[in-house]
Design a protein around this motif. Sequence first.
Motif, PDB file in Angstrom:
ATOM      1  N   ALA A 179      -2.933   9.097  -5.922  1.00 56.21           N
ATOM      2  CA  ALA A 179      -3.660   8.709  -7.274  1.00 56.21           C
ATOM      3  C   ALA A 179      -5.084   8.682  -6.984  1.00 56.21           C
ATOM      4  O   ALA A 179      -5.532   9.284  -8.090  1.00 56.21           O
ATOM      5  CB  ALA A 179      -3.155   7.244  -7.708  1.00 56.21           C
ATOM      6  N   ASN A 180      -5.548   8.381  -6.001  1.00 59.51           N
ATOM      7  CA  ASN A 180      -6.918   8.261  -5.836  1.00 59.51           C
ATOM      8  C   ASN A 180      -7.371   9.786  -5.712  1.00 59.51           C
ATOM      9  O   ASN A 180      -8.640  10.233  -6.137  1.00 59.51           O
ATOM     10  CB  ASN A 180      -7.479   7.424  -4.463  1.00 59.51           C
ATOM     11  CG  ASN A 180      -8.908   7.250  -4.301  1.00 59.51           C
ATOM     12  OD1 ASN A 180      -9.495   7.223  -5.250  1.00 59.51           O
ATOM     13  ND2 ASN A 180      -9.376   7.223  -3.255  1.00 59.51           N
ATOM     14  N   ILE A 182      -6.389  12.349  -7.146  1.00 59.85           N
ATOM     15  CA  ILE A 182      -6.180  12.958  -8.487  1.00 59.85           C
ATOM     16  C   ILE A 182      -7.410  12.333  -9.458  1.00 59.85           C
ATOM     17  O   ILE A 182      -8.210  13.146 -10.006  1.00 59.85           O
ATOM     18  CB  ILE A 182      -5.107  12.378  -9.485  1.00 59.85           C
ATOM     19  CG1 ILE A 182      -3.991  13.143  -8.445  1.00 59.85           C
ATOM     20  CG2 ILE A 182      -5.168  12.669 -10.986  1.00 59.85           C
ATOM     21  CD1 ILE A 182      -2.441  12.739  -8.911  1.00 59.85           C
ATOM     22  N   LEU A 183      -7.583  11.109  -9.287  1.00 61.49           N
ATOM     23  CA  LEU A 183      -8.780  10.604  -9.892  1.00 61.49           C
ATOM     24  C   LEU A 183     -10.223  11.055  -9.369  1.00 61.49           C
ATOM     25  O   LEU A 183     -10.894  11.173 -10.109  1.00 61.49           O
ATOM     26  CB  LEU A 183      -8.857   9.139  -9.392  1.00 61.49           C
ATOM     27  CG  LEU A 183      -7.768   7.886 -10.115  1.00 61.49           C
ATOM     28  CD1 LEU A 183      -7.908   6.719  -9.852  1.00 61.49           C
ATOM     29  CD2 LEU A 183      -7.754   8.201 -11.788  1.00 61.49           C
ATOM     30  N   ASN A 186     -11.371  14.286 -10.425  1.00 63.23           N
ATOM     31  CA  ASN A 186     -11.805  14.170 -11.966  1.00 63.23           C
ATOM     32  C   ASN A 186     -13.021  13.561 -11.992  1.00 63.23           C
ATOM     33  O   ASN A 186     -13.170  12.994 -13.245  1.00 63.23           O
ATOM     34  CB  ASN A 186     -10.746  13.939 -12.812  1.00 63.23           C
ATOM     35  CG  ASN A 186      -9.685  15.389 -12.774  1.00 63.23           C
ATOM     36  OD1 ASN A 186      -9.821  16.331 -13.572  1.00 63.23           O
ATOM     37  ND2 ASN A 186      -8.577  15.184 -11.643  1.00 63.23           N
ATOM     38  N   LEU A 188     -13.260  10.166 -11.418  1.00 61.74           N
ATOM     39  CA  LEU A 188     -13.111   8.777 -11.860  1.00 61.74           C
ATOM     40  C   LEU A 188     -12.847   7.994 -10.571  1.00 61.74           C
ATOM     41  O   LEU A 188     -12.316   8.524  -9.473  1.00 61.74           O
ATOM     42  CB  LEU A 188     -11.551   8.931 -12.709  1.00 61.74           C
ATOM     43  CG  LEU A 188     -11.607   9.483 -13.999  1.00 61.74           C
ATOM     44  CD1 LEU A 188     -10.262   9.699 -14.515  1.00 61.74           C
ATOM     45  CD2 LEU A 188     -12.358   8.275 -15.031  1.00 61.74           C
TER      46      LEU A 188
ATOM     47  N   LYS B 157      -9.985  13.104 -19.486  1.00 60.68           N
ATOM     48  CA  LYS B 157      -9.982  12.081 -18.376  1.00 60.68           C
ATOM     49  C   LYS B 157      -8.864  11.290 -18.639  1.00 60.68           C
ATOM     50  O   LYS B 157      -8.207  10.636 -17.697  1.00 60.68           O
ATOM     51  CB  LYS B 157     -11.332  11.358 -18.117  1.00 60.68           C
ATOM     52  CG  LYS B 157     -12.438  12.263 -17.774  1.00 60.68           C
ATOM     53  CD  LYS B 157     -13.303  11.640 -17.205  1.00 60.68           C
ATOM     54  CE  LYS B 157     -14.587  12.635 -16.279  1.00 60.68           C
ATOM     55  NZ  LYS B 157     -15.710  11.987 -15.829  1.00 60.68           N
ATOM     56  N   VAL B 160      -5.704  12.644 -17.196  1.00 61.11           N
ATOM     57  CA  VAL B 160      -5.953  12.502 -15.543  1.00 61.11           C
ATOM     58  C   VAL B 160      -5.463  11.079 -15.187  1.00 61.11           C
ATOM     59  O   VAL B 160      -4.586  10.910 -14.213  1.00 61.11           O
ATOM     60  CB  VAL B 160      -7.285  12.848 -15.150  1.00 61.11           C
ATOM     61  CG1 VAL B 160      -7.280  12.485 -13.680  1.00 61.11           C
ATOM     62  CG2 VAL B 160      -7.482  14.432 -15.268  1.00 61.11           C
ATOM     63  N   ALA B 164      -2.324   9.895 -12.977  1.00 63.02           N
ATOM     64  CA  ALA B 164      -2.954   8.864 -11.843  1.00 63.02           C
ATOM     65  C   ALA B 164      -1.761   7.679 -11.703  1.00 63.02           C
ATOM     66  O   ALA B 164      -1.279   7.215 -10.752  1.00 63.02           O
ATOM     67  CB  ALA B 164      -4.152   8.681 -11.687  1.00 63.02           C
ATOM     68  N   PHE B 167       1.549   7.848 -10.426  1.00 67.93           N
ATOM     69  CA  PHE B 167       1.692   7.863  -8.889  1.00 67.93           C
ATOM     70  C   PHE B 167       1.222   6.401  -8.299  1.00 67.93           C
ATOM     71  O   PHE B 167       1.717   5.958  -7.517  1.00 67.93           O
ATOM     72  CB  PHE B 167       0.598   8.699  -8.441  1.00 67.93           C
ATOM     73  CG  PHE B 167       0.889  10.350  -8.335  1.00 67.93           C
ATOM     74  CD1 PHE B 167       0.783  10.980  -9.277  1.00 67.93           C
ATOM     75  CD2 PHE B 167       1.756  10.675  -7.214  1.00 67.93           C
ATOM     76  CE1 PHE B 167       1.479  12.397  -9.253  1.00 67.93           C
ATOM     77  CE2 PHE B 167       2.040  11.982  -7.127  1.00 67.93           C
ATOM     78  CZ  PHE B 167       1.962  12.838  -8.013  1.00 67.93           C
ATOM     79  N   ALA B 168       0.570   5.675  -9.111  1.00 69.38           N
ATOM     80  CA  ALA B 168       0.236   4.326  -8.644  1.00 69.38           C
ATOM     81  C   ALA B 168       1.071   3.255  -9.100  1.00 69.38           C
ATOM     82  O   ALA B 168       0.985   2.171  -8.766  1.00 69.38           O
ATOM     83  CB  ALA B 168      -1.460   4.127  -9.188  1.00 69.38           C
ATOM     84  N   PRO B 209      -6.809   3.157  -0.364  1.00 69.99           N
ATOM     85  CA  PRO B 209      -5.692   3.539   0.273  1.00 69.99           C
ATOM     86  C   PRO B 209      -5.527   4.257   1.335  1.00 69.99           C
ATOM     87  O   PRO B 209      -4.855   4.129   2.634  1.00 69.99           O
ATOM     88  CB  PRO B 209      -4.520   3.847  -0.635  1.00 69.99           C
ATOM     89  CG  PRO B 209      -5.677   4.235  -1.871  1.00 69.99           C
ATOM     90  CD  PRO B 209      -6.841   3.528  -1.707  1.00 69.99           C
ATOM     91  N   GLU B 210      -6.435   5.372   1.523  1.00 70.90           N
ATOM     92  CA  GLU B 210      -6.285   6.332   2.711  1.00 70.90           C
ATOM     93  C   GLU B 210      -6.639   5.730   3.773  1.00 70.90           C
ATOM     94  O   GLU B 210      -6.537   6.160   5.127  1.00 70.90           O
ATOM     95  CB  GLU B 210      -7.137   7.607   2.430  1.00 70.90           C
ATOM     96  CG  GLU B 210      -8.426   7.584   1.938  1.00 70.90           C
ATOM     97  CD  GLU B 210      -8.454   7.346   0.295  1.00 70.90           C
ATOM     98  OE1 GLU B 210      -7.572   6.689  -0.492  1.00 70.90           O
ATOM     99  OE2 GLU B 210      -9.427   7.955  -0.379  1.00 70.90           O
TER     100      GLU B 210
END
Lengths: 254, 254
Positions: A179-180, A182-183, A186, A188, B157, B160, B164, B167-168, B209-210
């Motif tokens: 998700a991050n 994707i954000l 863009n 975000l 946006k 998007v 996201a 996914f989250a 998260p990563e």
Amino acid sequence: MKIVLLGSGNVATHLAKALKAKGENVAQVYSPNLINAKSLADQIEAEAIDDLSQVNQTADLYIISVKDDAIESIAISLKKVKGLVVHTSGTTDVKVLSAHVKQAGVFYPLQTFSKAKEVSFNNIPLCIEATDENQLDILKQLASELSNQVYEMDGKKRKVLHLAAVFACNFPNHLYALANQILDQNGLDFNIIRPLIAETADKVMANLPENVQTGPAMRADESTMNKHLGMLENLPELQNIYQTLSNSIKLTLK
Amino acid sequence: MKIVLLGSGNVATHLAKALKAKGENVAQVYSPNLINAKSLADQIEAEAIDDLSQVNQTADLYIISVKDDAIESIAISLKKVKGLVVHTSGTTDVKVLSAHVKQAGVFYPLQTFSKAKEVSFNNIPLCIEATDENQLDILKQLASELSNQVYEMDGKKRKVLHLAAVFACNFPNHLYALANQILDQNGLDFNIIRPLIAETADKVMANLPENVQTGPAMRADESTMNKHLGMLENLPELQNIYQTLSNSIKLTLK
């Protein structure tokens, strides 16, 4: 109770601090890397060692908290000790220990540990097992000091729990990371989605997840799903994950 | 400010209650099903209607909070009103409204709503958009009353963000459900895994998260992954998900 801790990773670190906070005597911390052993030992006023021949032979409890494939070789080095030897692994059978040591057990905390974040052991489910009844009682008492969620559990159930934990923890965290991604692509910020992540987890504290599923797949909203797949055109890996998980959600609708 | 709410689902319900709690005047609630309209209208002392011809023509704000594919037909029925018409959809372009009404906008709350659980709007990101600057100001003011996280955002946006969010939120919740399926089949209660779910989400409140990924895939621990895949032998769908997500995690290691 004199405790020797073998390992200095995330689980070992959090466990050592929790034991120390409860007044338990962690006498030694072993790591093949002395700097790592020292770094943890200093925090809990223990002795740091980097050679298994230096392990105190008269401790009551030896906690092996290392990578799964390193457990057995450490157990072999503890052949002569009389104290209880436990590991903290979700997937390793207690027999890996009992094949070598006199008293064997398991002390598996079901939680995700990172050095970056303190956790309170109070609410961490501790899954314990021992080959001897008396040793199980000792382990149960120690576990109850740390947490109010202590479960006696055999290896088969513990392994199931470990598998379920991958679905409930490791995979969701990776989806947060996607998700991050994707954000970020863009412009975000991840911050905007944090309240949603918090609420999603909070919702299943009092509900079962299958009763609170939302989203396009749950509504069988093919139009939105197709739009999403289109937006992921340049990210085939994410497209595949989107499709796989959406299909799995749709299966629950039948 | 006189508000008409068109819709009575999860988003409409939570939004109506939040508006009412802030002293806003929600005058009417429309639903094609009068019982649903009444059920919500009674909670916020509004008039329930089930016919679009009964819609009050002099309101300041019309909030369309219905399924995406029902938005346009409601917009068409609001052709003559002078007030601002907004929808609450993450995926629908504002043009779907502006093609029909005089003043169009979007009021998208980024959150997962279930009737089973109350939520506080305070921390819900509200993503707003309007085709007219003055109307945007009005919308911004209203949004700021409800939440301290208000974002002006164009449709691109917002879409998007909606992707996201799948996914989250939607996918992690489904993974919780799969975890529960695994537990349940082995006589284990979902309760045992709740602290892990809570901590996994809590961890990314202050971290990305990563940076806090854990688990066998992250450790490239093929032995554990193979054991897990073996345990899922009779659940090929879960096996496929396990493989897909583990591969995706492994890609991040390179």
